[in-house]
Design a protein around this motif. Structure first.
Motif, PDB file in Angstrom:
ATOM      1  N   TRP A  51       0.014  -6.188-100.327  1.00 23.06           N
ATOM      2  CA  TRP A  51      -0.322  -5.574 -99.079  1.00 23.06           C
ATOM      3  C   TRP A  51       1.181  -4.917 -98.863  1.00 23.06           C
ATOM      4  CZ3 TRP A  51      -3.645  -3.928 -95.969  1.00 23.06           C
ATOM      5  CH2 TRP A  51      -3.465  -3.500 -94.472  1.00 23.06           C
ATOM      6  N   ARG A  52       2.421  -5.915 -98.971  1.00 24.26           N
ATOM      7  CA  ARG A  52       3.811  -5.153 -98.840  1.00 24.26           C
ATOM      8  C   ARG A  52       4.156  -4.231 -99.766  1.00 24.26           C
ATOM      9  NH1 ARG A  52       4.862 -11.125 -97.292  1.00 24.26           N
ATOM     10  NH2 ARG A  52       5.469 -11.438 -99.602  1.00 24.26           N
ATOM     11  N   LYS A  53       3.811  -4.253-100.874  1.00 28.27           N
ATOM     12  CA  LYS A  53       4.084  -3.204-102.052  1.00 28.27           C
ATOM     13  C   LYS A  53       3.536  -1.920-101.695  1.00 28.27           C
ATOM     14  CE  LYS A  53       6.406  -6.128-104.776  1.00 28.27           C
ATOM     15  NZ  LYS A  53       7.953  -5.812-105.302  1.00 28.27           N
ATOM     16  N   GLY A  54       2.231  -1.918-101.120  1.00 23.92           N
ATOM     17  CA  GLY A  54       1.656  -0.574-100.829  1.00 23.92           C
ATOM     18  C   GLY A  54       0.176  -0.537-100.454  1.00 23.92           C
ATOM     19  N   GLY A  55      -0.398  -1.681-100.433  1.00 27.83           N
ATOM     20  CA  GLY A  55      -1.625  -1.793 -99.887  1.00 27.83           C
ATOM     21  C   GLY A  55      -1.934  -1.491 -98.510  1.00 27.83           C
ATOM     22  N   ARG A  56      -0.786  -1.428 -97.528  1.00 28.47           N
ATOM     23  CA  ARG A  56      -1.153  -1.188 -96.284  1.00 28.47           C
ATOM     24  C   ARG A  56      -1.315   0.188 -96.005  1.00 28.47           C
ATOM     25  NH1 ARG A  56       3.831  -3.913 -94.085  1.00 28.47           N
ATOM     26  NH2 ARG A  56       5.204  -3.587 -95.743  1.00 28.47           N
ATOM     27  N   SER A  57      -0.586   0.840 -96.997  1.00 33.72           N
ATOM     28  CA  SER A  57      -0.594   2.561 -96.894  1.00 33.72           C
ATOM     29  C   SER A  57      -1.978   3.066 -97.502  1.00 33.72           C
ATOM     30  CB  SER A  57       0.564   3.077 -97.664  1.00 33.72           C
ATOM     31  OG  SER A  57       0.656   2.888 -98.912  1.00 33.72           O
ATOM     32  N   MET A  58      -2.581   2.216 -98.234  1.00 33.56           N
ATOM     33  CA  MET A  58      -3.985   2.857 -98.770  1.00 33.56           C
ATOM     34  C   MET A  58      -5.205   2.951 -97.684  1.00 33.56           C
ATOM     35  SD  MET A  58      -4.416   1.124-102.394  1.00 33.56           S
ATOM     36  CE  MET A  58      -5.706   2.049-102.896  1.00 33.56           C
ATOM     37  N   THR A  59      -5.970   3.807 -98.121  1.00 32.27           N
ATOM     38  CA  THR A  59      -7.218   4.051 -97.119  1.00 32.27           C
ATOM     39  C   THR A  59      -8.348   3.434 -97.963  1.00 32.27           C
ATOM     40  OG1 THR A  59      -6.214   6.205 -96.319  1.00 32.27           O
ATOM     41  CG2 THR A  59      -8.574   5.706 -96.187  1.00 32.27           C
ATOM     42  N   MET A  60      -8.896   2.451 -97.261  1.00 36.54           N
ATOM     43  CA  MET A  60     -10.083   1.790 -98.036  1.00 36.54           C
ATOM     44  C   MET A  60     -11.541   2.379 -97.457  1.00 36.54           C
ATOM     45  SD  MET A  60      -9.298  -0.254-100.207  1.00 36.54           S
ATOM     46  CE  MET A  60      -7.697  -0.803-100.777  1.00 36.54           C
ATOM     47  N   SER A  61     -12.353   2.705 -98.198  1.00 36.24           N
ATOM     48  CA  SER A  61     -12.514   2.173 -99.518  1.00 36.24           C
ATOM     49  C   SER A  61     -11.989   3.397-100.542  1.00 36.24           C
ATOM     50  CB  SER A  61     -13.927   2.239-100.073  1.00 36.24           C
ATOM     51  OG  SER A  61     -14.681   3.399 -99.801  1.00 36.24           O
ATOM     52  N   ALA A  62     -11.073   2.846-101.662  1.00 34.46           N
ATOM     53  CA  ALA A  62     -10.586   3.757-102.437  1.00 34.46           C
ATOM     54  C   ALA A  62     -11.392   3.976-103.745  1.00 34.46           C
ATOM     55  CB  ALA A  62      -9.001   3.102-102.907  1.00 34.46           C
TER      56      ALA A  62
END
Length: 159
Positions: free
Chosen positions: A82-93
């Motif tokens: 989450w800290r490395k980049g998950g929070r910036s992803m749009t789900m579902s990817a």
């Protein structure tokens, strides 16, 4: 047969860039003997050794969570991812996200378009009313590691 070339930079010999092996990652989710078992949320991502943006390869979460509590709410429990980049992803990817998995062995293809360099493969799992675990292994054919609780063996195979 691999050909190795050493580069001469400013009078010093530099190691050659290492490309990711074409192959797969095999992840084992162990069967746990607990009173209340929930399938783990899981994230798999690559990170360049010297720093740089991570690349998410897979995220498994509860796609069909009922009520006002979508499964994406709990993705933050995969804290490192989450800290490395998950929070910036749009789900579902597309091509990355999918449903949680029951205990067993699962295979994820490594992307063929990874730029040359040294990478670390990270696998993180978190379970409701359970634990959390993160394992890391250098991205190299034959590399493997074994988790202690939420993850079993994580192995990289070349094709």
């Amino acid at each position: 047969m691999h050909k190795t070339t050493l580069l001469l930079l400013g009078g010093a010999i530099a190691a050659p860039a290492i490309a990711a092996p074409a192959g797969t990652v095999t992840i084992t989710i162990p069967r746990l003997s607990v009173a209340e078992y929930h399938k783990p949320y899981l994230a798999v991502w690559l990170e360049p050794v010297g720093g740089g943006p991570p690349r998410t390869l897979a995220v498994w979460y509860d796609l069909k969570k009922r009520g006002n509590d979508p499964g994406t709410k709990w993705l933050a429990d995969l804290r490192a991812w989450w800290r490395k980049g998950g929070r910036s992803m749009t789900m579902s990817a597309d091509g990355v996200s999918g449903a949680t998995r029951a205990p067993g062995q699962y295979t994820i293809p490594l992307p063929a378009d990874v730029k040359p360099g040294q990478y670390v493969l990270n696998v993180e799992a978190a379970r409701e009313t359970g634990g959390r675990e993160l394992v890391s292994v250098p991205l190299a054919a034959g590399a493997r590691t074994t988790g202690k609780t939420e993850l079993g063996t994580v192995a990289i195979s070349a094709h």
